[in-house]
Design a protein around this motif. Structure first.
Motif, PDB file in Angstrom:
ATOM      1  N   LEU A   1      -0.909  14.113  -7.122  1.00 49.49           N
ATOM      2  CA  LEU A   1      -1.092  12.767  -6.579  1.00 49.49           C
ATOM      3  C   LEU A   1      -0.506  11.708  -7.508  1.00 49.49           C
TER       4      LEU A   1
ATOM      5  N   ALA B   1       0.843  -1.199   0.000  1.00 51.66           N
ATOM      6  CA  ALA B   1       0.000   0.000   0.000  1.00 51.66           C
ATOM      7  C   ALA B   1       0.872   1.240   0.000  1.00 51.66           C
ATOM      8  N   VAL B   2       0.481   2.205  -0.805  1.00 50.18           N
ATOM      9  CA  VAL B   2       1.190   3.480  -0.913  1.00 50.18           C
ATOM     10  C   VAL B   2       0.391   4.556  -0.174  1.00 50.18           C
ATOM     11  N   PHE B   3       1.094   5.316   0.654  1.00 55.72           N
ATOM     12  CA  PHE B   3       0.484   6.409   1.418  1.00 55.72           C
ATOM     13  C   PHE B   3       1.132   7.723   0.968  1.00 55.72           C
ATOM     14  N   PRO B   4       0.455   8.516   0.128  1.00 59.87           N
ATOM     15  CA  PRO B   4       1.027   9.807  -0.282  1.00 59.87           C
ATOM     16  C   PRO B   4       0.912  10.809   0.879  1.00 59.87           C
TER      17      PRO B   4
ATOM     18  N   VAL C   1      -3.661   2.335  -2.696  1.00 55.17           N
ATOM     19  CA  VAL C   1      -3.295   3.709  -2.364  1.00 55.17           C
ATOM     20  C   VAL C   1      -4.302   4.203  -1.332  1.00 55.17           C
TER      21      VAL C   1
ATOM     22  N   VAL D   1       6.935  -0.597  -5.351  1.00 51.76           N
ATOM     23  CA  VAL D   1       5.736  -1.351  -5.727  1.00 51.76           C
ATOM     24  C   VAL D   1       6.105  -2.532  -6.601  1.00 51.76           C
TER      25      VAL D   1
ATOM     26  N   ARG E   1      -9.350   5.953  -1.662  1.00 52.96           N
ATOM     27  CA  ARG E   1      -8.896   4.569  -1.603  1.00 52.96           C
ATOM     28  C   ARG E   1      -8.891   3.980  -3.014  1.00 52.96           C
ATOM     29  N   TYR E   2      -7.797   3.290  -3.353  1.00 53.26           N
ATOM     30  CA  TYR E   2      -7.642   2.728  -4.690  1.00 53.26           C
ATOM     31  C   TYR E   2      -6.923   1.381  -4.598  1.00 53.26           C
TER      32      TYR E   2
ATOM     33  N   VAL F   1       2.355   8.861  -6.427  1.00 53.57           N
ATOM     34  CA  VAL F   1       2.244   7.414  -6.614  1.00 53.57           C
ATOM     35  C   VAL F   1       3.398   6.909  -7.481  1.00 53.57           C
TER      36      VAL F   1
ATOM     37  N   LEU G   1      -3.591  11.421 -10.912  1.00 50.59           N
ATOM     38  CA  LEU G   1      -3.754   9.969 -10.903  1.00 50.59           C
ATOM     39  C   LEU G   1      -4.986   9.573 -11.713  1.00 50.59           C
TER      40      LEU G   1
END
Length: 285
Positions: free
Chosen positions: A109, A7-10, A127, A120, A205-206, A113, A229
């Motif tokens: 954004l 999971a990516v947290f910007p 995300v 990743v 959320r993605y 990512v 994004l």
């Protein structure tokens, strides 16, 4: 179908809407009751089976990594005073489970990512935007993973918004519906109300396939002059399955001062230790 393990947290944003509170601390460390926003997002990811948390950070964001580190001095003092270390358990992760990468420029954004591309790798990934505090059981990402295991491809969280607010969101063109699942046939970033294809917005959320990184490689700028994004997600429609999931729970927009205050009240009222005093205060207003 590969499982979603990362999971990516910007979290590189400056949080200017919360100044001066965010002058010296990251906005993701602002607390709702007694947990920072980033903790809620990480807990949600962990519940959904995420094994690796990737923070896309910027300058002055060291407190985020410190929060999930072992604080030897603090723990020694607490032990010496006979206090329980239980409140710190949720901040503990094994080595390597939390990694970070810098976003050196605020380019949007999509760019944030893209900065996580090497971590990743060739895997689907989630995300999570910590500003969107999602409250439900199971959590939002867990609900999305359940949908992903059914339909595969790309999955986003969607929510109905008033038409006059479509210019603040990415809006989908909806297709076939199956309960809370909606086929996504198109995506447009921040359309004017009269031009919006629906009032179903994409919120924080993605679950995305790794092919999106090659699209983000182009660094094409969209709405607001940023690398969006949404634009790259739209390019995947028709080449991969794409669905929206309506979250069964509450969403609090903690990127907004009003939403942040409401979130504190709403979550306080769910807590046995503080709810009675909060209710008494509200009743006396």
């Amino acid at each position: 179908m590969k499982p979603v393990r990362k999971a990516v947290f910007p979290v590189a944003g400056l949080g200017t809407r919360f100044l001066p509170a965010t002058k010296a601390i990251p906005k993701e460390m602002l607390t709702v009751v007694d947990r920072p926003l980033i903790q809620y997002a990480v807990d949600e990811a962990r519940e959904a089976g995420i094994e690796q948390m990737i923070f896309v950070t910027g300058r002055g964001k060291g407190a985020l990594e410190d929060h999930f580190d072992i604080a030897y001095e603090l723990e020694a003092v607490m032990k010496g005073r006979g206090k329980s270390l239980d409140p710190l358990e949720i901040t503990r992760f094994p080595p390597g489970a939390i990694q970070s990468v810098r976003q050196q420029e605020p380019l949007g954004l999509g760019h944030a990512v893209w900065c996580a591309r090497d971590l990743v790798g060739d895997e689907p990934f989630a995300v999570l935007l910590p500003d969107d505090l999602m409250v439900g059981s199971p959590g939002c990402l867990a609900q999305m993973v359940q949908a992903y295991e059914k339909v595969g491809g790309n999955v986003v969280c969607v929510q109905e918004v008033p038409r006059e607010r479509t210019a603040s969101y990415g809006i989908i063109t909806p297709g076939a519906r199956d309960g809370r699942l909606t086929e996504v046939r198109g995506l447009v970033e921040k359309p004017k109300p009269e031009e919006a294809p629906s009032t179903l917005s994409v919120v924080g959320r993605y679950i995305l396939q790794p092919e999106i990184m090659s699209l983000l490689d182009r660094h094409e700028k969209g709405a607001g002059g940023e690398i969006q994004l949404t634009d790259s997600m739209a390019a995947l429609i028709g080449t991969q399955p794409f669905h929206g999931v309506a979250f069964d729970g509450e969403r609090h927009d903690c990127g907004d001062k009003t939403g942040f205050v409401v979130a504190n009240i709403a979550l306080a009222l769910r807590r046995d230790d503080v709810a009675p005093a909060v209710r008494a205060f509200i009743a006396g207003l």
